[in-house]
Write a protein that holds these residues in place. Structure first.
Motif, PDB file in Angstrom:
ATOM      1  N   GLU A  87       0.864  -1.176   0.000  1.00  0.00           N
ATOM      2  CA  GLU A  87       0.000   0.000   0.000  1.00  0.00           C
ATOM      3  C   GLU A  87       0.903   1.229   0.000  1.00  0.00           C
ATOM      4  N   VAL A  88       0.323   2.388  -0.219  1.00  0.00           N
ATOM      5  CA  VAL A  88       1.105   3.602  -0.417  1.00  0.00           C
ATOM      6  C   VAL A  88       1.973   3.959   0.799  1.00  0.00           C
ATOM      7  N   HIS A  89       1.542   3.613   2.006  1.00  0.00           N
ATOM      8  CA  HIS A  89       2.293   3.977   3.215  1.00  0.00           C
ATOM      9  C   HIS A  89       3.451   3.018   3.515  1.00  0.00           C
ATOM     10  N   ASP A  90       3.510   1.877   2.836  1.00  0.00           N
ATOM     11  CA  ASP A  90       4.543   0.881   3.125  1.00  0.00           C
ATOM     12  C   ASP A  90       5.925   1.402   2.761  1.00  0.00           C
ATOM     13  N   GLN A  91       6.896   1.112   3.622  1.00  0.00           N
ATOM     14  CA  GLN A  91       8.257   1.607   3.445  1.00  0.00           C
ATOM     15  C   GLN A  91       9.199   0.469   3.058  1.00  0.00           C
ATOM     16  N   PRO A  92      10.066   0.710   2.079  1.00  0.00           N
ATOM     17  CA  PRO A  92      11.034  -0.317   1.685  1.00  0.00           C
ATOM     18  C   PRO A  92      12.218  -0.372   2.642  1.00  0.00           C
ATOM     19  N   VAL A  93      12.976  -1.449   2.547  1.00  0.00           N
ATOM     20  CA  VAL A  93      14.214  -1.597   3.301  1.00  0.00           C
ATOM     21  C   VAL A  93      15.372  -1.738   2.313  1.00  0.00           C
TER      22      VAL A  93
END
Length: 196
Positions: A174-180
Motif C-alpha cells: 500500500e502507499v504507506h509501506d516503506q522499503p528496506v
C-alpha cells in the motif's frame, strides 16, 4: 483495490504466523545462531557505532544475541516502545529488565528518549513478516515502523530480519509501506538497494 491488498496482506500474515508458530526448537536455535552471526557481520561491515533494533518476540528471529554483542562492543542500541499515537519512543538497551509496551511487545525499562532519538543512529534493524526482491517490507499490520521510517528526513541503512522463506518475489503493498535496503536471515545478508 486497497481492500484487495488488505485482504492479501491479512492472508499472507496468517500463513507466515502459522509457519513461525510451528517451527521446532532445533530450527529456532539454528536460526538464532545464524541471525546473531549475520547481524554482527552487518554491524561490523557498516562500521555502526549506534543501532536502532528491537527485542524479538518468541516466534520472531531472535535478536537478543546480537543486542548483547553490540552492548559488549560499545555500540549504542536503541529499542522501540510503542505509543498510543502510532509513533515509537526509543530507549537505550541496557541488557537488564524487559517490560511490555501498550501493544504487548517486549520493551526496555530504561530511560525513554522520544521519537527523534532514532535520527542519530547509523543502522536500523526492523522486524518484518516478509520482504520482496524489490525491498518492499510487509510488517505485521500496526504501521509503527512504516510511520517511523516514512517520517525520517535522512535514513541510515535499514535491514529487516526475517526467516529465509520469508524473502519472496513480491508482497502486497500500500502507499504507506516503506522499503528496506536489505534483509538479514539465518543464512545470510542480502543488500537489495544501496543506501543513498
Amino acid at each position: 483495490m486497497t481492500d484487495d491488498v488488505s485482504h492479501d496482506k491479512r492472508a499472507l500474515r496468517a500463513e507466515l504466523r502459522e509457519r513461525r508458530r510451528i517451527c521446532t526448537a532445533k530450527e529456532r536455535n539454528d536460526s538464532e545462531v545464524g541471525i546473531t552471526a549475520n547481524l554482527i557481520e552487518l554491524a561490523t561491515r557498516t562500521g555502526s557505532t549506534s543501532v536502532a533494533a528491537y527485542l524479538s518476540t518468541t516466534d520472531e528471529p531472535q535478536t537478543r544475541g546480537f543486542l548483547h554483542w553490540a552492548s559488549e562492543h560499545n555500540i549504542t542500541v536503541l529499542l522501540p516502545i510503542s505509543r498510543a499515537d502510532g509513533l515509537l519512543d526509543w530507549a537505550p538497551y541496557d541488557g537488564e529488565e524487559e517490560n511490555s509496551d501498550l501493544i504487548g511487545m517486549p520493551a526496555p525499562t530504561s530511560e525513554v528518549l522520544g521519537p527523534i532519538a532514532i535520527n542519530d543512529v547509523d543502522l536500523i534493524i526492523v522486524p518484518a513478516a516478509s520482504v520482496d526482491r524489490s525491498g518492499m517490507r510487509m510488517g505485521w499490520g500496526r504501521g509503527y515502523f512504516d510511520k517511523t521510517l516514512g517520517s525520517m528526513e535522512a535514513k541510515p541503512p535499514v535491514y529487516a530480519v526475517i526467516f529465509d522463506n520469508e524473502y519472496v518475489d513480491v508482497v502486497p503493498t500500500e502507499v504507506h509501506d516503506q522499503p528496506v535496503n536489505g534483509i538479514v536471515t539465518p543464512t545470510g545478508i542480502v543488500t537489495i538497494t544501496e543506501h543513498n
